[in-house]
Every structure is written in C-alpha cells, then in structure tokens.
Design a protein around this motif. Sequence first.
Motif, PDB file in Angstrom:
ATOM      1  N   ALA D 189      47.543  29.561  41.484  1.00 20.87           N
ATOM      2  CA  ALA D 189      47.421  28.138  41.816  1.00 20.87           C
ATOM      3  C   ALA D 189      46.018  27.605  41.507  1.00 20.87           C
ATOM      4  O   ALA D 189      45.844  26.427  41.227  1.00 20.87           O
ATOM      5  N   ASP D 190      45.015  28.482  41.548  1.00 20.67           N
ATOM      6  CA  ASP D 190      43.628  28.050  41.297  1.00 20.67           C
ATOM      7  C   ASP D 190      43.364  27.737  39.823  1.00 20.67           C
ATOM      8  O   ASP D 190      42.410  27.030  39.502  1.00 20.67           O
ATOM      9  N   GLN D 191      44.144  28.314  38.942  1.00 21.42           N
ATOM     10  CA  GLN D 191      43.995  28.128  37.503  1.00 21.42           C
ATOM     11  C   GLN D 191      42.563  28.306  36.983  1.00 21.42           C
ATOM     12  O   GLN D 191      41.982  27.387  36.409  1.00 21.42           O
ATOM     13  N   PRO D 192      41.988  29.490  37.152  1.00 17.88           N
ATOM     14  CA  PRO D 192      40.626  29.726  36.682  1.00 17.88           C
ATOM     15  C   PRO D 192      40.585  30.023  35.175  1.00 17.88           C
ATOM     16  O   PRO D 192      41.624  30.234  34.555  1.00 17.88           O
ATOM     17  N   ASP D 193      39.347  30.020  34.620  1.00 20.46           N
ATOM     18  CA  ASP D 193      39.157  30.436  33.227  1.00 20.46           C
ATOM     19  C   ASP D 193      38.941  31.939  33.124  1.00 20.46           C
ATOM     20  O   ASP D 193      39.135  32.528  32.067  1.00 20.46           O
ATOM     21  N   ALA D 194      38.429  32.517  34.191  1.00 18.38           N
ATOM     22  CA  ALA D 194      38.175  33.952  34.186  1.00 18.38           C
ATOM     23  C   ALA D 194      38.164  34.456  35.620  1.00 18.38           C
ATOM     24  O   ALA D 194      38.028  33.673  36.562  1.00 18.38           O
ATOM     25  N   ILE D 195      38.333  35.774  35.765  1.00 15.40           N
ATOM     26  CA  ILE D 195      38.369  36.374  37.103  1.00 15.40           C
ATOM     27  C   ILE D 195      37.335  37.482  37.160  1.00 15.40           C
ATOM     28  O   ILE D 195      37.318  38.370  36.303  1.00 15.40           O
ATOM     29  N   TYR D 196      36.454  37.390  38.154  1.00 15.69           N
ATOM     30  CA  TYR D 196      35.480  38.454  38.347  1.00 15.69           C
ATOM     31  C   TYR D 196      35.928  39.256  39.568  1.00 15.69           C
ATOM     32  O   TYR D 196      35.891  38.768  40.699  1.00 15.69           O
ATOM     33  N   ALA D 197      36.412  40.465  39.334  1.00 15.19           N
ATOM     34  CA  ALA D 197      37.021  41.234  40.416  1.00 15.19           C
ATOM     35  C   ALA D 197      36.322  42.571  40.576  1.00 15.19           C
ATOM     36  O   ALA D 197      36.287  43.361  39.645  1.00 15.19           O
ATOM     37  N   SER D 198      35.747  42.796  41.754  1.00 14.56           N
ATOM     38  CA  SER D 198      35.137  44.100  41.987  1.00 14.56           C
ATOM     39  C   SER D 198      36.188  45.071  42.502  1.00 14.56           C
ATOM     40  O   SER D 198      37.182  44.665  43.091  1.00 14.56           O
ATOM     41  N   GLY D 199      35.949  46.353  42.266  1.00 15.30           N
ATOM     42  CA  GLY D 199      36.899  47.342  42.754  1.00 15.30           C
ATOM     43  C   GLY D 199      36.725  48.657  42.055  1.00 15.30           C
ATOM     44  O   GLY D 199      35.862  48.822  41.194  1.00 15.30           O
ATOM     45  N   TYR D 200      37.551  49.612  42.476  1.00 13.30           N
ATOM     46  CA  TYR D 200      37.590  50.920  41.841  1.00 13.30           C
ATOM     47  C   TYR D 200      38.894  51.028  41.066  1.00 13.30           C
ATOM     48  O   TYR D 200      39.816  50.245  41.279  1.00 13.30           O
ATOM     49  N   PHE D 201      38.981  52.045  40.218  1.00 10.76           N
ATOM     50  CA  PHE D 201      40.174  52.120  39.368  1.00 10.76           C
ATOM     51  C   PHE D 201      41.472  52.096  40.165  1.00 10.76           C
ATOM     52  O   PHE D 201      42.454  51.529  39.759  1.00 10.76           O
ATOM     53  N   PHE D 202      41.435  52.673  41.373  1.00 11.69           N
ATOM     54  CA  PHE D 202      42.683  52.750  42.138  1.00 11.69           C
ATOM     55  C   PHE D 202      43.034  51.441  42.816  1.00 11.69           C
ATOM     56  O   PHE D 202      44.171  51.249  43.246  1.00 11.69           O
ATOM     57  N   THR D 203      42.055  50.526  42.953  1.00 11.02           N
ATOM     58  CA  THR D 203      42.442  49.198  43.442  1.00 11.02           C
ATOM     59  C   THR D 203      42.595  48.240  42.257  1.00 11.02           C
ATOM     60  O   THR D 203      43.483  47.391  42.235  1.00 11.02           O
ATOM     61  N   ALA D 204      41.711  48.413  41.264  1.00  8.51           N
ATOM     62  CA  ALA D 204      41.709  47.473  40.141  1.00  8.51           C
ATOM     63  C   ALA D 204      42.948  47.670  39.261  1.00  8.51           C
ATOM     64  O   ALA D 204      43.474  46.701  38.713  1.00  8.51           O
ATOM     65  N   GLY D 205      43.424  48.900  39.147  1.00  9.23           N
ATOM     66  CA  GLY D 205      44.614  49.151  38.334  1.00  9.23           C
ATOM     67  C   GLY D 205      45.787  48.308  38.809  1.00  9.23           C
ATOM     68  O   GLY D 205      46.325  47.472  38.057  1.00  9.23           O
ATOM     69  N   PRO D 206      46.184  48.476  40.080  1.00  7.25           N
ATOM     70  CA  PRO D 206      47.275  47.627  40.581  1.00  7.25           C
ATOM     71  C   PRO D 206      46.933  46.135  40.533  1.00  7.25           C
ATOM     72  O   PRO D 206      47.798  45.321  40.222  1.00  7.25           O
TER      73      PRO D 206
END
Lengths: 240, 288, 286, 356, 254
Positions: D189-206
Amino acid sequence: MAMLQLENMDCGYGAFHAVHDLSLTIQQGEIFALLGPNGAGKSSTIMSIAGHVQLMSGAIRFDGTDISSLSARERVRLGIAVAPEGRRLFPDLTIEENLTVGGYSLPKGRETINKEIVFTLFPRLTERLKQPASTLSGGEQQMLAMGRAMMAEPRLLMIDEVSLGLMPKMVDVCYHAINHLKSQGVTILLVEQNTKRALEVADQVCVLESGQSVWQGTATEARKAPDLIEAFLGMTKEAS
Amino acid sequence: MLGLGAYEISVITAMGVAVIFALSLNLITGFCGQISLGHAAFYGIGAYTSALLTKAGLPIGVGLLGAVILAGLVGIIVGFASLRVRHDFLAITTMGVGFLFVGITRQLDFVGGEMGVSGIPDSGLSKAGFMLFVLLFVALTILFSLHLKRSWMGYSFDAIASDEDTARVIGLDVSRYKLAAFAMGTALAGLAGALYAHNVRFIDPESFGFVESITVLAMVVIGGIGSVPGVIFAAALLSILPLWIQFFDEYKLLLYGGLLFAMMRFSPGGMAGLARRIFPSKTRGVKS
Amino acid sequence: MLYVELLAQGLVQGSIYALVAVGLTLVYGLLRILHVAHAGLFTLGGYVGVLVTNATGSLLLALLVAMVTVGIVGMAIYRLCYQPILDKPPYVALIASIGLFIAMEEVYRLVFGPYGISFENPPLQDVVQMFGVTLRLGEVATAAGTLLLVGALAVFSGKTRFGTAWRATVTDPDMAESFGIDIIKVRYLNFFIGSAFAASAGVMVALLNNMVEPTMGSVPSYKALAIIVLGGLGDVRGTLLAALALGVIEAFGTIYLGKFLDRDAIAFAFLILVLMVRPQGLFGRA
Amino acid sequence: VKIGMNVPLTGFAAADGKSALLGAELAIEQANAEGGINGTQIELIQYDDLASPKEAVPIANRLISQDEVVVAISGSYSGSTRAAAGVFQSEGVPYVSAYAVHPDITKSGDYVFRTSFVGEVQGRAGAKLIGEMLGKKRVVVITLQNDFGQSLAAGFKEKAADYGIEIVSEYEYSIKDRQFGPIVTKVKADQPDAIYASGYFFTAGPLVNQLRSAGIDVPVIGQEGYDSDKFIEIAGPTSEGVLITTSLDRDSTVAETHDFIQAFEKKAGYNADMVAASGHTAAKVVIEAMRKAGTTDRAAIRDAIAQTNLVASTGTISFNGLGEVKKDVQVQIVKDGAWHHYAVIDDKDLLAPPEE
Amino acid sequence: MTTLLDVSAVTVRFGGVTAVNGVSFSLNKGELLGFIGPNGAGKTTMMRAITGVVTPTEGEIRLLGKILTKLPVHQRVRLGLGFSQQLVKPFRNMTVLENVALAAGSRHTASPFSALFRMKRQREKEQAAQLLAQVGIADAAEADPSNLPLGYLKRLEVARALALKPSLLLLDEPLAGLNHAEAHKLADMIVALNQAGQSIILIEHNLGEVMRICSRLIVQDNGNKIGEGDPEAVMNTSVVRAAYLGEGNGHAAA
Ligand SMILES: Nc1ncnc2c1ncn2[C@@H]1O[C@H](COP(=O)(O)OP(=O)(O)OP(=O)(O)O)[C@@H](O)[C@H]1O
Ligand SMILES: Nc1ncnc2c1ncn2[C@@H]1O[C@H](COP(=O)(O)OP(=O)(O)OP(=O)(O)O)[C@@H](O)[C@H]1O
Ligand SMILES: [Mg+2]
Ligand SMILES: [Mg+2]
C-alpha cells in the motif's frame, strides 16, 4: 452356582497389605453384604475385584475362571460394574454424559433403554440432565453413581456405602432399586455402614476387621446372633 | 586470592548468583505452590535497576537496594494477577509477564533498548572480594529460606500450596500470603539480578528472556520443589553445567537437554527425592 | 481494503497457530501436561515434509508421510516419556518436556545441519486473488486445511460417544476404564492426532517460509501454550478461535504497535488483559 | 602460542558459530603451514559460549587464567562479545571481534578491536547506494529488532536526507519472525521506490520471497546479514537482483580473497560467507600482529594490532583510534542464483567509523 | 439468650436452579441445631452461604449482629465460624496432626508478616493431638491423609474445625461413612461439646442420631424451609414425613 470366588486374596497398596487371606463365595443372584468398621478393607476388596487395587496373592474367580490378570476394562465386559466409594463421577461431564459413559461397554442401542430404567428409578436425575456432575448435591451424586453402574447392565454390581449421605426416603429408593435388580437376576455385592439395613436385604454376610474375615454366614444367622453384632459390627444395644 | 584462579572465582560467583535466583523462585513456586514461568523478568528488573543507578554514579549498595525494592514492587503487582488466575493459567500469565518485560525493555531508550547497558561499574572489590560479597548474600538467602520454611508462614504456605480453598476455611488470608510470597521471591530475584549485572557488566533484554525463566524453574524442579538443599545443589550444578561439559563440543546442549529430561523421567522428586530414595527415613503410616 | 488484507494475513497466521495448538490442547486436555516438546514434533514435520517433497516431488505425499511418521513419534514420546510420570505433579512433566525439546532441536541440528533445508522446487507458490485479497496458494491451502481438520476434530470430540469417553478419561482414567473405555487406546490416538496436526503445521510453515531450521519450533513452543490458555484449556473450539484471534491481533499489532512492542509482547499483553477479565480464558467454563 | 576464541557451537547461533570457527581455523592452518609465528606453531583454544553473556565471562577468565592465551578473538554475537570484552580489557589481553556489531564492544578499551563494520557505517553506505547510486527516493525501511538492525537503521536514517531519500514508513520485526504477511501488505500500500530491509539470511530469505510473491518488484537492499548462499536457496528465484552491502567480494581478483574463497570451500564443504571470511580475517589480524611484535608480550601485540595494515579476505584492514576497522564496503548482487560483484563504496568520509 | 447467627430471607440461585429460596432462621448461643432435609434440598448450599463460599443472590446473614454477607471466607472464619465440609479436603502434603495443628495456630497466622516471626509449634501440636483423641483418630496422627479411609477423614475435618475454637461450629454430615458405634461416639462427643457451651449447626441424614442429640430442628425441602421447632413435633408434621421419611419404616426416631 458360584459367581464370584475370592481365594486367599491379599491386596493392598505398594508394600502395605489392606486385606489378608480373604476367601469368600458369592452365589449367582444373591445379595452379599460386606460389613466392618472404618479401615477394615471393604473398599479395598471391592476395588480389587474391579481391578484397581493391586492383588498381591490369591485368586479372583468369576464364573469359575481366574480374572486376576484381566484389566479393569475387560472385567466390565464380563459384567462386573462398580459404584465406588466417594462416587468418583466424572465431574466435568453432565448427568447425561456420565450415564453415557456408564453404558460405554455396550452397543449404542442399549443406552437409551438403560437410561429409561435409571430415570424411572431416580426421577430426580431427569430434572438436571445437562448439569455437570460436580455441582450435584451429595445425595444426587450417589444416585448418579448407582445409575451409572447400572448402565453397564452388570451381572455383578458392587456398591460401596449404599446409603452414605442419603436421606431416609432415598435410602428406601436405593434398596428398592437393589431388590429390583436382584429380581432381574443381578448379583449384588454391597458395603454398608447401616448394618441393620444391610442385614434386612442381604442373603450372605461377611464381616471384615483389620483386613481379615472374622465372620461369614447367612444374614439370618447374623440377625439371630446379637453377640456377633455386639462384637464385630460395633452396634450397641441402645443404638439399634 | 584464596588459592583460586580467576576462572574458578568467576565460576563460583556465577554459581552464587544462580543459587540466590533459584531460591527466590523456590519461595514462590516451591513453598507457596504458585508456578511462575516468567521469573527472569524480576531478575532483569533488578539487573537494570542496579546497572542504571550505579552508572548514574550512586554506590553499589544503593544499586542493590533499588533493585530489591523495584523488583519487589513489580512482583506485588504481578502477585495481584496471581489472585485472579490459578494453576496453569497463572503459569502462562507469568510467562506473559516475562515476554512483556523483554518487549518493553527492547523499546525503552532510556534503558538502552536493544543495545542493552554496557560499562556497568564493577563492585569496586577485587574479583575474589566480589565473590565473597556474593557468597555473603547466598548465605543470607539460605538462612532466610530455612527460617521461612520453619515459621508459621512456611506452614501456611504448605496449606495454600496444597489446597487454596481449604486454606481459607481454616482462616488463612490466602491473597495476602500469596502476595507476600511474590513480594519476597521477586525482591530476592532482583537482588540476584543486580549481582549478575555487576558481575557480567553487560546486560541486554535477551539475557532475561523465556529461556532464563525456564532455566531457573528447571533448577527448582530438579532440585526437588520446595527443598532448600536440593535447590541449592541443582542451581549450583545447572549453572555451571554448560561450562563443565565443554568437551562434549557439538553435543553439549543435547546432553544438557537429555539430562533435564532423564532427571525428571527417572527421579521425578528431583535431587531431594533422589536423596530420600538413597537414604530412606522411616515411612509414615497408621499406627494401629 | 488494507484492513481486509491484514485480516486475511492474520487468519492465515492464526490457522497455523491453530494447527499446532490444537494438538497441544488434546494432550493438555487429556493428561494435564504442558507438552512443550510438541513444538519439536512440529519441526520434525517440517523436515519430513521438505525431505519427502524433494525426493518424490509430491507435496501431498509428503504431508501424509509427515503426519503419519510424526504421529507415531508422538505416540512413542507418550509411551516412553510421559506415561511413567503421569501421576507426578505437572511441573515434572513440564521440565521433562522442555529437556526433551532442547534435545530434539539439537538432534535436528546435528542430523540436518545448522543452516536448515529448503524445497528444491517450492510447490504452491502461485498467487491467487480472492475478494480483492492477494494470497499465495500455500496460504489459502493452510487456512482451508486448518478449518477442515480442526472443525472435524471439534465435532468429533464434542458430539460423539467417543468424544464423551475421551473427556471422561481426562478426569478419572481409572473409572473410565472401569466402564469399558480403553484408555491406552484413547491416549495413543490422542497423541497420534495431536502430533499429526503439529506435523501438518510444520509442513505448511516450511512451505510458506521455504525453509526449516532446527529452531523453527521455538516460537510455537510457548505461543501455543498461550493460545490454549486463551482458549480455555482443553477445548478444541476455544483453541481454534483463540488462535485465529491472536493471529489477527498480531497482524494489526505488528503494523500499528510494532514500534512500541514486539510481536510476542503484543500477543502476551492481549493474553494478560483477557485473563484479568476472564480468568478461565476466552472460551473456558468458569 | 595459544589464541583463544569464544564461539557459539550449539543452540540458536550455532550456524554462524560454525562458519566463524572454520574461518578462524583455516587462517591458523594456513599460518602454521607457513611456519607458524616465527617458527612456533599456533594453537586455537575455543569454547562454546551459546552466544550468551552469562557464559562468556567465565570463558574469558578461563582462556586468560587457565589456558593463558596470548590473544583472543570472538566468533560470537554481540552480547557475549561485549561481556567478554570487559574481562579481556581489564586483564590486558588483546581481543578482536570478528563480526559482532554492538557499538559498545570497542568502547571497552584499547585492547579491543573489531574487523567488521559497525552497523552505522553500513547503514550510511546503504543510504548512498539507494539514494545516489540507484537514484531511488521513496524508501520503506524494514528493521530487525536487535542491535544489528537498530544500528543499521540509525546509520541509514542519519544519511538518508543527504541523498534526497524520503522514508515513507518504517516497520520493525523480531528475529524470530518468518511470516511477514502484514508488513508486506502494508508495504504494498505504501508504494515505495525501494526497500531497505535489515536482517539475516534466515529472516531476509522469507521476507524477500514474500515481498516478491505479493507483486512488489522494487529493489530490495540488504546488508551483510544476507550474505550467505542460504539466502539464495531460501528466497529461490525471487532473490534475483537483491543488493547488499557487505565485506566479501565473491568476484574479487585480489589473490587473498580469491584464495580464501577456494580454500574455505575445500575445508568446509560449502561456500564461504561473510561470517566465515570475518572469522578468517580476525584470526589473520592477530597472527600478523604476533608475527610483527615478535614476542608474546600482550601489550606489544596490542600495539601491533593497532598498527595493522593488512590485506585480508574482507579487504584491506586498518584500525582507527577506537579499534574500529577501516575498509571499503562491497556491494554484491544476486545474479543467476549466486552472489556477484556490483560495486565498491570507498568514500572515506562516509565510511569513517566512530572515534569514540 | 443472645442470638448468635441470624439468617434472614436468604436466596441462592445457580443459573436456573434455586437451591435456597428465601430461608430465614436464627440460632441462639449454646444451641445444637439440626438442619435436615431431603437430598438436594439446599442444606450444603445454605452452609456455604454462611461460610462465604457462595454468595447469596438475596438476603442477609449476621453473626453476633455483624453482617457477614460481604466478607470473604477467611474473615468469617476469624469472626468465629468453623466448619467441616461434606466432601473431605485434607491438606495432602502434611500429616493428620499437622493438618489440625495449623488450624489450632490460627492466632499465629492472622497476618503473613507476623507469621514469619513465629516458630514454635509444640503447643499447637499438643492441642491437635488432644483433638484427634477426642474425635477418635489419635492412631492416625502421623499418617498421610491420602492413605486414610473416609471415616478417618471425616473426623479429621471435624477436628480441624474444632481447632479453630469457633463460636459457631457448622458440621455437614460428619457422621456419614461411620458405622453405628463410631457415629454414636462422635455424636456423643458433639453433645459433650455442646454442653461445654459450643454452638453447633448439624447437617445430617443419620436421623437416629439427629433426633437423639438435637434440641431443635429445621427442615428444608427444595430450597424452602418446611419445618422448624422441637424435633419430635417437627418430625410428626405430615409435610416433613412426606418429603423426608420413607414409606412407613420405623426409623428409630429417638
Ligand atoms: N490409596 C491408599 N494407599 C495406601 N493405603 C490405603 C489407601 N487406601 C486405603 N488404604 C489403607 O487400606 C486400609 C483399608 O482401607 P479401606 O478403604 O479398604 O477401608 P474401608 O473398610 O473401606 O473403610 P471405610 O469404612 O472407612 O471406607 C486402611 O488402613 C487404609 O489406610
Ligand atoms: N453450582 C451449581 N450449579 C447448579 N446447581 C447447583 C450448583 N450447586 C448446587 N446446585 C444444586 O442445588 C441443589 C442444592 O444442593 P445442596 O448441595 O445444597 O443440597 P443438599 O441439601 O446439601 O443435599 P445432600 O443432602 O444431598 O447433600 C441441588 O439440586 C444441586 O444440584
Ligand atoms: Mg471404604
Ligand atoms: Mg449436602
């Protein structure tokens, strides 16, 4: 024919022997009263026949075969049912459900018929079909415990403390029910503190004291032997 | 340093803290029968309170006192919850308190949030000195536990642990007794937490989470619920078990879990129960 | 629209909770054991699901194999771990169960590696549009499957003679046996069904995350406890509703309260609030 | 001579612990093959700390007083590293953290160093990457609720405005989460141009998988926590195009890095990741310092570490006054199912680690 | 004569069931009142309303003029109520003697704080031993209550209630489960207590003993009071006979 025979039975809890070397024979269709003071081992005997108290030595024969290695569940299928001390109803289940469980060992079709019989004997129960057993009054619980045992269509019905907590009128109702069952051919083993009442209906009597049989005989003999009553049952003249 | 190396001293200090912590839960769960799955929250409150007070420049004594008071106060509030819910409902409610504590500290900036609190002042004593300081509190806690158990309060707790409703029937003000148990147990947990903070000198929310609550409950149950010597022994043992069984390498935690399980499976009475089986006292029965 | 989507997401998450929690309710209901190791069975289900799918290519087969094998493991756990300590106070079984759970996680790590495993060709990844809500096929299958399984179980335990027998066994196994109920069978069946449900949840979660890891059960290990308490302990319908409610609360909470409290704290704040008003749980009998 | 190491080998952090340990072991094997430290062989003494501060303190004491290690490295997470750092500092034993991110670790004192970036530095690099290099301005930030995620977000937000980035909204999740349905729904719903997401492979993968499945196809930018082949395995085809800031360049032509990647795969049986390279780098830093100091005097070794200027698997390493590493940030991208070089950020001012 | 207990128009409902319906009665100091009625008449419920386990829907209960209705159970006990329950509930983690001694020490346990500073138990144990002897189960003093037959537990309940030195003792079917001799002995003990000044309400189905020892009867049926007064007279009214007694059996009424 001997329906139930206890041969030199010892039973108890852990290392503790509650009953020693008890032998007795109950005939098909009779009412057998087990009497004795507190802690004599009456309840232990009943629960051992039902398969809940550990048998330490001796044998329990039902219709001639030794049932001591059978589980409680197999015993009810042979026709042994119990209304135990303290009633032990299923507290969260309603009256109706308690009765359903009572008849669990039979095909479903018998359930309705048997419920009718129970309701005729104890009309009070019909008023509260959906009430959880834990909220019943003491006497109502006693009726339900008997009713539940009757649901199993037992050939041997064991009732611990028949009149415990019952008003005089209700005691009559229960004994009426017992006589009715007897007339249907059911064998009954009862434990009773109200000795006088028990002797009125019983055919045979066994008196237990400290886990041992101290007297056995017919009820008629027992009624005729006041010394015996004095000695073993602890009734004093003024109370009787 | 008493002939002990730095390693032994740090191990004994850690054991001491664990013993106080486990005995504090034993007051609530062992004596009064109120099961708690969130006890680490109070340990955490104590740790944070003392850490922040001493970082603000107050002496360690004030830190410890503050820890005891604040943990005890929050304990009383949770105790009020124990008046509403019982048994397993209480266990899960206290577990919820534990999660709430972690959730809130994570987001509170003035207690360091996710970053926790580092650079906590040490006691000002030498390592050995601090160990003796901790052991002094251990001794006091043990004496208090033993006294409590023998007092009429402990006697009343026994009744409440067995059957609350009947305890009321003999005139016990069950609510106040339960609150007292929570207040004392959580205040002691606060003390243990404060000592922990000055020993490890870094705390973060995760150190006081569910795993810690479970670990301390395991100490109490494995020791033999309600038994003071049993709980002391189990707490001392379980707190250093992970260090002792280092040489099991990869299998360490497997062994730890397996031991917890085996202990309960084969000696459900815990260590106290085991001791009773090995050295039986005369059994009780009707004398007739 | 956003709300509807959030609601849908909450219900999906809730149905996973329900699948895990219902098994726990069954065990609790029957034996009054807080069976934490249940979450270890959930993880095992995930592993079996991924391994079998990767080997055969059939998710359905994998689901079936997972449910059956884990069901059997569940029965074995009952027999070997709980049966001997049934007459002990409840915290004994609780600690035993926790020990078992820790050990199970470590076994998974040692056997399957610390990094976890994934599907080679993850099934049910397509996206479907329903009532304006976008969901993955896997999510739809999870929600539908849960309603079916748990619904059937609720009817079974509430309405049938066997269900009544089951509830009788709960409070007085000896007396239940005395009226012809095979309590051993009831207990085994109970563990089988509960564990199979956990396994199915494990497979579905593996599918939705495309990953199983040794510690996958850590969240369900405590959250399922919260749910069964919320549902009133021992009641299948209550558990289902509580699980769905919690899923929805968490979905909205993550978005609107996420800055103040994490997901677990939101869930437990809700739990505590409910218990203070209704100490017997949302759907429990007083 | 003995090098000590605390590292989680069991429990939830065991996967990273294993990589870090193998990386460190590799560095020591390589050094021993070259004759150890001026002729003496090196021995690695490691203990499992379960990534718990409580365990780390006695372990640090044990390494110092019983095993008498000369230096120590941490292959563990922030909590235990921070707790152990205090002990090493007070006993005057040099201690190098491989990949723990907590800002306070190096603040323990002058004996404590770190070979990985503090979160802020990487967060700033992320801002530059998104705002300047990719030219995306409307950004959604998805933050992991721990010290790693928080410090990344802080660094990112600090520099976002400089690169003209508008942060549309920010969401937080816990390290235990794998189901991101509600967040994904809201991001859509936010319709961003990009997403900056912190995390580890096991959270970022999903997370990446769920974002893409929901039809969100704007760039996703992560960091070194993603840096593992496991990320690609979990997210599958949806991982294509994901960018991260990290320390390991898979396509590096630098011999040191290239050789490390090959040697590690041979030793471990799986591909190197950031944690492995960091373990390797930390071990290498202390080995080089011991060689240079030419003595087992701890103070001398500390000084040698402070003077480090070393080409390691994670780049050219030197330390600032606080003991924080100075090195370039690698930008990697997932292409055809593998990590590949995308760019290098070497803006010295932007990447300057905190001095206190 | 002072009125000890005053129950006025008490009604207790559980959902649709009216267990007690507007019952009033009072009890004078030193009385031994028999409270009887059919099974399910609401006797236990009335007793629970007095002790505070259930809250009356309507009505008021006073002990020595003080309104009890709002007080929690333990405060009523401290005001002088002692009661022995129909379903026995011993503390299973202590011996029989300890069960009674704890009740005997009620002055130590009034507040948790002061309880923490009291240690000595010798006197309470002696009192407890005496009470156990009085109810006839001295031989079980050191026994674990879980292993005792019902008859013993019933008497343990009575001893524990007595240990509180209540001004009003409520006994719910204390004789159930005892044989004639034992019941007779316990009944004698109740009389002796009463003669020593103890006020007692006795709920009991053992009509023989009730008629023998009670000075006054109240009969309740279906929640309603249907009779009150001298035992002989009450038992001779037709309502009571119809509701309570069986078809003409010769209950040895007195
Ligand atoms: N669960 C038990 N564990 C150990 N001992 C027990 C247990 N139940 C009963 N006993 C002991 O067994 C003996 C016989 O008890 P039982 O209950 O059979 O007596 P009873 O004749 O039925 O007495 P009552 O008339 O009081 O019911 C008693 O000494 C009692 O203490
Ligand atoms: N919680 C409850 N919910 C519903 N009905 C209840 C509840 N508690 C008691 N009752 C009903 O109230 C009525 C009165 O019960 P009570 O126990 O007071 O009877 P009682 O006079 O003591 O009988 P008894 O002599 O059999 O012990 C009974 O019919 C009982 O089923
Ligand atoms: Mg008996
Ligand atoms: Mg009653």
